[in-house]
Write an enzyme that holds these catalytic residues in place. Structure first.
Site, short mmCIF file in Angstrom:
data_model
loop_
_atom_site.label_atom_id
_atom_site.label_comp_id
_atom_site.label_asym_id
_atom_site.label_seq_id
_atom_site.Cartn_x
_atom_site.Cartn_y
_atom_site.Cartn_z
N SER A 72 -1.40 3.70 -18.52
CA SER A 72 0.34 3.42 -17.58
C SER A 72 1.23 2.65 -18.62
O SER A 72 1.44 2.67 -17.52
CB SER A 72 -0.54 1.85 -16.75
OG SER A 72 -1.12 2.31 -15.30
N PHE A 130 -7.47 -6.15 -2.26
CA PHE A 130 -6.97 -7.25 -1.70
C PHE A 130 -7.28 -8.57 -2.32
O PHE A 130 -8.65 -8.62 -2.76
CB PHE A 130 -6.78 -6.76 -0.21
CG PHE A 130 -5.94 -5.82 0.13
CD1 PHE A 130 -4.87 -6.17 0.36
CD2 PHE A 130 -6.64 -4.40 0.38
CE1 PHE A 130 -3.68 -5.12 1.20
CE2 PHE A 130 -6.22 -3.74 1.07
CZ PHE A 130 -4.27 -3.93 1.31
N TYR A 178 1.04 -3.92 -7.33
CA TYR A 178 1.09 -2.50 -8.57
C TYR A 178 0.02 -1.11 -7.54
O TYR A 178 -0.72 -1.40 -7.01
CB TYR A 178 0.13 -2.81 -9.47
CG TYR A 178 0.66 -2.22 -10.91
CD1 TYR A 178 1.34 -2.41 -12.05
CD2 TYR A 178 -0.57 -1.07 -10.76
CE1 TYR A 178 1.38 -1.30 -13.02
CE2 TYR A 178 0.05 0.18 -11.76
CZ TYR A 178 0.25 -0.18 -12.67
OH TYR A 178 -0.17 0.50 -14.41
N SER A 179 1.44 0.17 -7.64
CA SER A 179 0.99 0.84 -7.01
C SER A 179 0.93 2.04 -7.90
O SER A 179 2.16 2.38 -8.71
CB SER A 179 1.56 1.29 -5.85
OG SER A 179 1.04 2.69 -4.96
N ASN A 180 0.26 3.23 -8.23
CA ASN A 180 0.48 4.47 -9.26
C ASN A 180 1.16 5.17 -8.69
O ASN A 180 1.77 6.16 -8.76
CB ASN A 180 -0.63 4.99 -9.50
CG ASN A 180 -1.46 4.18 -10.30
OD1 ASN A 180 -1.33 4.23 -11.71
ND2 ASN A 180 -3.68 3.68 -10.08
N GLY A 318 -2.45 -0.02 -21.32
CA GLY A 318 -2.81 0.73 -20.14
C GLY A 318 -4.42 0.86 -20.77
O GLY A 318 -5.00 1.46 -21.06
#
Length: 373
Positions: A72, A130, A178-180, A318
């Protein structure tokens, strides 16, 4: 040669003796990692070292100038590229993404800034986790199924469409998660507005100007140029534990969420140039470091300032399939810590706790006098 062995660049040793850093990278290997590379740049000069082995069953230590998958940390490079395009007037931070990427039917409230800061609410294609423990899976990126299919090619559009087939996590701009997927959308946006591949734009606007010859956007290429250490993945099959070398893989499954390859030297050069104001105009660097209050995330970087002993630190680590990258710097870029860890990964992420301790120890050793203030 044992895993306690430490290889240190002779020139760096001549400049300074850092026994505390030697000790920490030895402890990294003792905690279960296969190998480690570390580079520290500060007022005392540069220290470079490695510990452990290049590959399981071997005796050679990891190269101190080795290339590795940075996971990341790719997001920090991608955000820097996007902000370069903002500086050149190609895009605006508050532009509506749906106006350019018309094919996806994106929520018209989503802006470039929201993608870079993870406030779009778009489902994470690698799965959503979640607070109550619920998991909504995305693509397969672990276990035997991933190992068997690690050379498969995914199109970025395929990843985005998978994400958009799932409910959004929240309405755009109302929360942080957080979302790729956000960064795959940034890739597609950059390619749409420039008419060039992200790899070409990255080379032209970031890698080339900074002379980052070890850093590449691999696309679907499976190889890492030498020298490099090896990464591993462990899984069970028919009651038998198997460990596979996954250094070679097709990283299109993660795309701009984490596909890039670099070295500790290039990561240092990049971060010091970025934070030192040599890559972005001051107003845009300030935008990048303006962190969301929920977790201290700016645009492609975390801004950590909770520990008064450390001061403010700019970071983005990352991890990807047995390889991890560490990226830390003071706000002015004069002190940096860049590192690579290789290990035997698994679906249970059994090295996660050791990884957290390793990073905490390293950060305290390098930034513990409050240099981030």
């Amino acid at each position: 040669m044992t895993n306690d062995s430490v290889s240190v660049d002779n020139k760096a040793v001549a400049e300074q003796d850092r026994p505390e850093l030697q000790k920490i990278i030895q402890e990294i290997v003792h905690s279960g990692f296969v190998g480690a590379q570390l580079r520290v740049n500060d007022e005392r000069g540069e220290w470079v070292g490695s510990a452990g082995v290049r590959e399981l069953g071997g005796s050679d230590e990891p190269p101190t100038d080795g290339r590795f998958r940075v996971g990341s940390v790719t997001k920090t490079f991608t955000a820097a590229l996007a902000l370069r395009l903002v500086a050149d007037g190609v895009i605006g931070l508050d532009d509506v993404v749906a106006d350019s990427l018309t094919e996806f039917g994106l929520d018209p409230r989503i802006t470039v800034r929201m993608l870079l800061q993870h406030t779009s609410g778009v489902f994470n294609f690698t799965g959503e986790y979640f607070e109550d423990g619920t998991v909504v899976p995305g693509i397969v990126w672990s276990g035997k199924e991933w190992v068997d299919n690690r050379f498969r090619t995914y199109l970025p559009e395929e990843l985005v469409r998978l994400a958009l087939s799932k409910p959004a996590r929240f309405e755009p701009g109302t929360d942080w998660s957080y979302s790729n997927t956000n960064y795959v959308l940034v890739k597609l946006l950059i390619e749409k507005v420039t008419g060039h591949s992200l790899a070409d734009e990255m080379q032209r606007r970031v890698l080339g100007p900074l002379g980052l010859s070890d850093t590449v956007v691999p696309g679907t290429s499976t190889d890492i140029a030498e020298p490099h250490a090896h990464a591993y993945y462990r899984y069970e099959e028919a009651g038998q534990e198997r460990t596979v070398d996954v250094t070679r893989q097709n990283p299109s499954w993660i795309s701009t969420g984490g596909d890039m390859i670099s070295s500790t030297r290039d990561l240092h050069t990049f971060l010091s140039a970025l934070l030192g104001g040599r890559l972005l105009p001051a107003p845009l660097l300030a935008e990048m470091l303006d962190a969301h209050p929920k977790v201290g995330y700016g645009l492609g970087v975390f801004v950590q300032d909770a520990d008064p002993e450390l001061g403010t630190i700019i970071t983005h680590n990352g991890g990807i399939s047995g390889s991890a990258a560490l990226l830390y710097g003071t706000p002015d870029g004069t002190t940096t810590l860049t590192a690579s860890l290789t290990y035997v990964d698994d679906a249970a992420m059994s090295q996660a706790e050791a990884f957290q301790k390793v990073t905490q120890d390293l950060v305290k050793a390098v930034f513990g006098d409050g240099r981030g203030r």
